[in-house]
Write a protein that holds these residues in place. Sequence first.
Motif, PDB file in Angstrom:
ATOM      1  N   ALA A 169      -4.406  -5.612   7.631  1.00  0.00           N
ATOM      2  CA  ALA A 169      -5.359  -4.571   7.549  1.00  0.00           C
ATOM      3  C   ALA A 169      -6.265  -4.086   6.474  1.00  0.00           C
ATOM      4  N   CYS A 170      -5.568  -4.616   5.239  1.00  0.00           N
ATOM      5  CA  CYS A 170      -5.975  -4.260   3.953  1.00  0.00           C
ATOM      6  C   CYS A 170      -6.592  -5.311   3.009  1.00  0.00           C
ATOM      7  N   GLY A 171      -5.860  -6.494   3.315  1.00  0.00           N
ATOM      8  CA  GLY A 171      -5.906  -7.581   2.402  1.00  0.00           C
ATOM      9  C   GLY A 171      -4.992  -7.249   1.114  1.00  0.00           C
ATOM     10  N   ALA A 172      -4.104  -6.270   1.135  1.00  0.00           N
ATOM     11  CA  ALA A 172      -3.477  -6.062  -0.038  1.00  0.00           C
ATOM     12  C   ALA A 172      -2.622  -6.906  -0.657  1.00  0.00           C
ATOM     13  N   GLU A 173      -2.301  -7.148  -1.947  1.00  0.00           N
ATOM     14  CA  GLU A 173      -1.170  -7.820  -2.428  1.00  0.00           C
ATOM     15  C   GLU A 173       0.235  -7.117  -1.907  1.00  0.00           C
ATOM     16  N   VAL A 174       1.128  -7.812  -1.205  1.00  0.00           N
ATOM     17  CA  VAL A 174       2.280  -7.468  -0.400  1.00  0.00           C
ATOM     18  C   VAL A 174       3.541  -8.142  -0.976  1.00  0.00           C
ATOM     19  N   LEU A 175       4.565  -7.070  -1.448  1.00  0.00           N
ATOM     20  CA  LEU A 175       5.983  -7.723  -1.481  1.00  0.00           C
ATOM     21  C   LEU A 175       6.747  -6.992  -0.629  1.00  0.00           C
ATOM     22  N   ALA A 176       7.671  -7.927   0.214  1.00  0.00           N
ATOM     23  CA  ALA A 176       8.499  -7.298   0.971  1.00  0.00           C
ATOM     24  C   ALA A 176       9.822  -7.919   0.693  1.00  0.00           C
ATOM     25  N   SER A 177      10.803  -6.977   0.778  1.00  0.00           N
ATOM     26  CA  SER A 177      12.042  -7.088   0.147  1.00  0.00           C
ATOM     27  C   SER A 177      13.071  -6.867   1.225  1.00  0.00           C
ATOM     28  N   ASP A 178      14.289  -7.336   1.219  1.00  0.00           N
ATOM     29  CA  ASP A 178      15.388  -6.997   2.001  1.00  0.00           C
ATOM     30  C   ASP A 178      16.694  -7.483   1.223  1.00  0.00           C
TER      31      ASP A 178
END
Length: 289
Positions: A169-178
């Motif tokens: 949706a935003c072209g954002a820099e994304v970090l995903a953690s689990d």
Amino acid sequence: MATWTALTTLGDRERAEALGRALETLDPEPSGVGVILLEDSGATCEVGGYFADAPDEIALALLAAAHGAAEFTISKLPDVDWVAHVRRELAPVDAGRFLVHCGSGIETLPEGRILVRIESSMAFGTGHHGTTLGCLKALDRLVGYGAIIRRVADIGCGTAVLAMAARLACGAEVLASDVDPVALEVARANLSANGLEGCVALVEASGFNDARLAGPFDLVLANILRDPLLGMAEDMARALRTGGHAVLGGILAEQADQVVKRYASSGFSLHSRENVGEWSTLTLARTSS
């Protein structure tokens, strides 16, 4: 090959998790163990084990008694292609500009919509659950509102459906953690299915316990549960820039006011609240440092 299940319920999450750990020590060993907070049930958890061979009923009865759980219900499942079954049964989820699917049910993509695919072998986090749906709708509202979203963290990402939606949706820099390495493998498969390899960084961490999650972020997504959300309020405040937003899910409606109050003491104000069934999603604005 036949699969056996052994399921019970327990009204305390800590004891349920202890029972889950104990299940892993059985002989024959289960091929998988799950502890799930039941929707609309308050604190009641379902604890289940999955077995390639018939489980030891006496050992299960002793474990249930030792942990104060209900008697295990043991079932032999038919030989079914569960992946194909889930793909047929899960209809696409409509969440504002997002359309989440499991590889079927989409013939044409309506103009202006964003398609997010979740591999159907791992159905949790497809958007069908009220918490995930509420978070997708909250993200949709922020995008429509014109919020600045350049850097995003998805804490407790599971399938990475929220991380992918934010990226698309935003072209954002994304970090995903689990904290769960298996969840990160599922997330990696979903990123590949959506052509997003290299577009979302995956981090194995509990909460914000990794230097890469220090921020500052414009948006933090955290679809987990009330208690860990309460515990990470200060970390959330440090990670978000002033004027940024947090979208919090996994909260029962009667728990929402408690979460809002806790975050208000850490410099947040309530931006919006989305109720889906018995679940609430909170969108909070970081108003002070």
